[in-house]
Design a protein around this motif. Structure first.
Motif, PDB file in Angstrom:
ATOM      1  N   MET A 157      12.641  -1.756  -6.961  1.00  0.00           N
ATOM      2  CA  MET A 157      11.816  -1.895  -5.764  1.00  0.00           C
ATOM      3  C   MET A 157      10.382  -1.473  -6.056  1.00  0.00           C
ATOM      4  O   MET A 157      10.141  -0.508  -6.771  1.00  0.00           O
ATOM      5  N   GLY A 158       9.436  -2.218  -5.521  1.00  0.00           N
ATOM      6  CA  GLY A 158       8.034  -1.835  -5.561  1.00  0.00           C
ATOM      7  C   GLY A 158       7.527  -1.678  -4.134  1.00  0.00           C
ATOM      8  O   GLY A 158       7.965  -2.397  -3.233  1.00  0.00           O
ATOM      9  N   VAL A 159       6.630  -0.743  -3.939  1.00  0.00           N
ATOM     10  CA  VAL A 159       6.112  -0.479  -2.593  1.00  0.00           C
ATOM     11  C   VAL A 159       4.607  -0.661  -2.589  1.00  0.00           C
ATOM     12  O   VAL A 159       3.903  -0.113  -3.439  1.00  0.00           O
ATOM     13  N   SER A 160       4.121  -1.446  -1.628  1.00  0.00           N
ATOM     14  CA  SER A 160       2.676  -1.579  -1.442  1.00  0.00           C
ATOM     15  C   SER A 160       2.298  -1.051  -0.062  1.00  0.00           C
ATOM     16  O   SER A 160       3.081  -1.126   0.884  1.00  0.00           O
ATOM     17  N   PHE A 161       1.089  -0.518   0.014  1.00  0.00           N
ATOM     18  CA  PHE A 161       0.582   0.032   1.267  1.00  0.00           C
ATOM     19  C   PHE A 161      -0.703  -0.680   1.661  1.00  0.00           C
ATOM     20  O   PHE A 161      -1.603  -0.871   0.818  1.00  0.00           O
ATOM     21  N   ASP A 162      -0.797  -1.047   2.924  1.00  0.00           N
ATOM     22  CA  ASP A 162      -2.087  -1.380   3.494  1.00  0.00           C
ATOM     23  C   ASP A 162      -2.945  -0.118   3.431  1.00  0.00           C
ATOM     24  O   ASP A 162      -2.422   1.002   3.419  1.00  0.00           O
ATOM     25  N   LEU A 163      -4.269  -0.281   3.395  1.00  0.00           N
ATOM     26  CA  LEU A 163      -5.143   0.892   3.286  1.00  0.00           C
ATOM     27  C   LEU A 163      -5.718   1.300   4.634  1.00  0.00           C
ATOM     28  O   LEU A 163      -5.404   2.370   5.165  1.00  0.00           O
ATOM     29  N   PHE A 164      -6.534   0.432   5.225  1.00  0.00           N
ATOM     30  CA  PHE A 164      -7.255   0.779   6.447  1.00  0.00           C
ATOM     31  C   PHE A 164      -6.327   0.722   7.663  1.00  0.00           C
ATOM     32  O   PHE A 164      -5.695  -0.287   7.930  1.00  0.00           O
ATOM     33  N   GLY A 165      -6.247   1.840   8.366  1.00  0.00           N
ATOM     34  CA  GLY A 165      -5.371   1.919   9.519  1.00  0.00           C
ATOM     35  C   GLY A 165      -3.967   2.353   9.174  1.00  0.00           C
ATOM     36  O   GLY A 165      -3.162   2.634  10.068  1.00  0.00           O
ATOM     37  N   THR A 166      -3.658   2.395   7.883  1.00  0.00           N
ATOM     38  CA  THR A 166      -2.335   2.817   7.440  1.00  0.00           C
ATOM     39  C   THR A 166      -2.423   4.142   6.694  1.00  0.00           C
ATOM     40  O   THR A 166      -1.905   5.160   7.150  1.00  0.00           O
ATOM     41  N   GLU A 174      11.753  -7.932  -4.033  1.00  0.00           N
ATOM     42  CA  GLU A 174      11.858  -6.481  -4.255  1.00  0.00           C
ATOM     43  C   GLU A 174      10.661  -5.716  -3.700  1.00  0.00           C
ATOM     44  O   GLU A 174      10.600  -4.491  -3.824  1.00  0.00           O
ATOM     45  N   LEU A 175       9.712  -6.429  -3.086  1.00  0.00           N
ATOM     46  CA  LEU A 175       8.492  -5.788  -2.600  1.00  0.00           C
ATOM     47  C   LEU A 175       8.665  -5.302  -1.164  1.00  0.00           C
ATOM     48  O   LEU A 175       9.042  -6.064  -0.271  1.00  0.00           O
ATOM     49  N   VAL A 176       8.386  -4.032  -0.958  1.00  0.00           N
ATOM     50  CA  VAL A 176       8.343  -3.440   0.382  1.00  0.00           C
ATOM     51  C   VAL A 176       6.880  -3.160   0.693  1.00  0.00           C
ATOM     52  O   VAL A 176       6.200  -2.479  -0.080  1.00  0.00           O
ATOM     53  N   HIS A 177       6.401  -3.707   1.804  1.00  0.00           N
ATOM     54  CA  HIS A 177       4.995  -3.507   2.169  1.00  0.00           C
ATOM     55  C   HIS A 177       4.905  -2.710   3.456  1.00  0.00           C
ATOM     56  O   HIS A 177       5.531  -3.062   4.462  1.00  0.00           O
ATOM     57  N   VAL A 178       4.102  -1.636   3.423  1.00  0.00           N
ATOM     58  CA  VAL A 178       3.931  -0.739   4.566  1.00  0.00           C
ATOM     59  C   VAL A 178       2.556  -0.987   5.176  1.00  0.00           C
ATOM     60  O   VAL A 178       1.543  -0.929   4.476  1.00  0.00           O
ATOM     61  N   GLY A 179       2.513  -1.271   6.471  1.00  0.00           N
ATOM     62  CA  GLY A 179       1.230  -1.512   7.106  1.00  0.00           C
ATOM     63  C   GLY A 179       1.284  -1.327   8.606  1.00  0.00           C
ATOM     64  O   GLY A 179       2.357  -1.154   9.195  1.00  0.00           O
ATOM     65  N   ASP A 180       0.111  -1.399   9.229  1.00  0.00           N
ATOM     66  CA  ASP A 180       0.022  -1.143  10.669  1.00  0.00           C
ATOM     67  C   ASP A 180      -0.063  -2.406  11.509  1.00  0.00           C
ATOM     68  O   ASP A 180       0.024  -2.334  12.743  1.00  0.00           O
ATOM     69  N   ASP A 181      -0.242  -3.561  10.891  1.00  0.00           N
ATOM     70  CA  ASP A 181      -0.482  -4.801  11.629  1.00  0.00           C
ATOM     71  C   ASP A 181       0.680  -5.770  11.423  1.00  0.00           C
ATOM     72  O   ASP A 181       0.845  -6.317  10.331  1.00  0.00           O
ATOM     73  N   PRO A 182       1.488  -6.013  12.467  1.00  0.00           N
ATOM     74  CA  PRO A 182       2.633  -6.917  12.296  1.00  0.00           C
ATOM     75  C   PRO A 182       2.226  -8.322  11.865  1.00  0.00           C
ATOM     76  O   PRO A 182       2.947  -8.969  11.101  1.00  0.00           O
ATOM     77  N   ARG A 183       1.061  -8.800  12.318  1.00  0.00           N
ATOM     78  CA  ARG A 183       0.648 -10.160  12.003  1.00  0.00           C
ATOM     79  C   ARG A 183       0.283 -10.310  10.536  1.00  0.00           C
ATOM     80  O   ARG A 183       0.724 -11.245   9.865  1.00  0.00           O
ATOM     81  N   THR A 184      -0.537  -9.387  10.015  1.00  0.00           N
ATOM     82  CA  THR A 184      -0.987  -9.517   8.632  1.00  0.00           C
ATOM     83  C   THR A 184      -0.002  -8.887   7.647  1.00  0.00           C
ATOM     84  O   THR A 184       0.423  -9.531   6.693  1.00  0.00           O
ATOM     85  N   ASP A 185       0.375  -7.654   7.897  1.00  0.00           N
ATOM     86  CA  ASP A 185       1.260  -6.959   6.961  1.00  0.00           C
ATOM     87  C   ASP A 185       2.677  -7.524   6.997  1.00  0.00           C
ATOM     88  O   ASP A 185       3.391  -7.492   5.993  1.00  0.00           O
ATOM     89  N   GLY A 192       9.844 -13.294   1.155  1.00  0.00           N
ATOM     90  CA  GLY A 192      11.143 -12.679   0.907  1.00  0.00           C
ATOM     91  C   GLY A 192      11.128 -11.177   0.790  1.00  0.00           C
ATOM     92  O   GLY A 192      12.168 -10.568   0.503  1.00  0.00           O
ATOM     93  N   GLY A 193       9.956 -10.549   0.993  1.00  0.00           N
ATOM     94  CA  GLY A 193       9.872  -9.097   0.913  1.00  0.00           C
ATOM     95  C   GLY A 193      10.237  -8.435   2.227  1.00  0.00           C
ATOM     96  O   GLY A 193      10.647  -9.086   3.187  1.00  0.00           O
ATOM     97  N   THR A 194      10.053  -7.126   2.258  1.00  0.00           N
ATOM     98  CA  THR A 194      10.407  -6.325   3.429  1.00  0.00           C
ATOM     99  C   THR A 194       9.165  -5.666   3.996  1.00  0.00           C
ATOM    100  O   THR A 194       8.402  -5.034   3.259  1.00  0.00           O
ATOM    101  N   ALA A 195       8.959  -5.822   5.300  1.00  0.00           N
ATOM    102  CA  ALA A 195       7.822  -5.195   5.970  1.00  0.00           C
ATOM    103  C   ALA A 195       8.271  -3.916   6.667  1.00  0.00           C
ATOM    104  O   ALA A 195       9.294  -3.895   7.352  1.00  0.00           O
ATOM    105  N   VAL A 196       7.494  -2.866   6.483  1.00  0.00           N
ATOM    106  CA  VAL A 196       7.681  -1.621   7.231  1.00  0.00           C
ATOM    107  C   VAL A 196       6.422  -1.448   8.065  1.00  0.00           C
ATOM    108  O   VAL A 196       5.347  -1.147   7.538  1.00  0.00           O
TER     109      VAL A 196
END
Length: 215
Positions: A1-10, A169-180, A187-191
């Motif tokens: 698994m790899g995890v990416s984070f949004d920066l601004f607002g997250t 395998e990518l999990v992306h963490v962000g604050d915006d449901p539309r963009t993140d 096929g990734g997972t949004a948090v």
């Protein structure tokens, strides 16, 4: 698994100009550029025909807006870039739970920042002023750098490639449901923080890892 984070607002909060049009105009004038009287109209117009989902760097937009009003940039070619960078130079506050979320993510695999940002240097300047930095992540992917804005699939595909994982395998963490939330299109997972607050992200990542192990 790899995890990416949004920066601004997250991971961080930043103070943005209350009037970006005026902020850019002020910085242009400081650099000797004649700002047209109808600058607000010029700034608001579309000057670059870009594909859907593509990122138009703000300095390029500003330069085209000036030229559309007959402003000669000869001898001041870099003024638009410098003015934009100065206008958006950020005050940065690291959000509660950001460091803990980053630490937890590193326990599960490689970590990236995946951020929409049309201003060159803004992400780098932000990381210098945050309580974490480039050394705390394995990759940094920005829309101004790769040419595509979230939720475009290309930016998530590049993020996965940089982390050496598949998009599934990518999990992306962000604050915006539309963009993140766009990570789910590849096929990734949004948090999303409105469902999983930042302080709860470590537990959510553990749950996702355990679910993968059970498959």
């Amino acid at each position: 698994m790899g995890v990416s984070f949004d920066l601004f607002g997250t991971l961080v909060s930043v103070d943005r100009p209350t009037d970006p049009t005026e902020a850019v105009a002020r910085e242009l004038e400081r650099r000797g550029v004649a700002v047209p009287d109808d600058w607000a109209d010029a700034y608001a117009e579309t000057h670059i025909d870009a594909p859907e989902g593509a990122e138009v760097p703000l300095p390029a937009h500003v330069a085209h807006a000036l030229r559309s009003r007959g402003v000669d940039l000869e001898g001041t070619e870099n003024a638009a870039r410098r003015a934009v960078v100065a206008a958006f130079d950020p005050e940065v506050r690291t959000r509660d739970g950001a460091l803990e979320a980053l630490d937890a993510a590193r326990e599960h695999g490689p970590v990236a920042i995946c951020s929409n940002c049309s201003v060159p240097e803004l992400v780098g300047r932000t990381l210098v002023r945050a309580d974490f930095g480039r050394d705390d992540v394995d990759a940094i992917v920005t829309s101004v750098g790769c040419g595509w804005r979230k939720p475009a699939p290309q930016i998530f595909e590049l993020t996965a490639t940089r982390l050496g994982v598949s998009t599934a395998e990518l999990v992306h963490v962000g604050d915006d449901p539309r963009t993140d939330g766009g990570v789910e299109r590849v096929g990734g997972t949004a948090v999303i923080l409105e469902e999983t607050p930042l302080l709860e992200v470590p537990n959510r990542l553990t749950t996702l890892t355990e679910a993968d192990d059970e498959r």
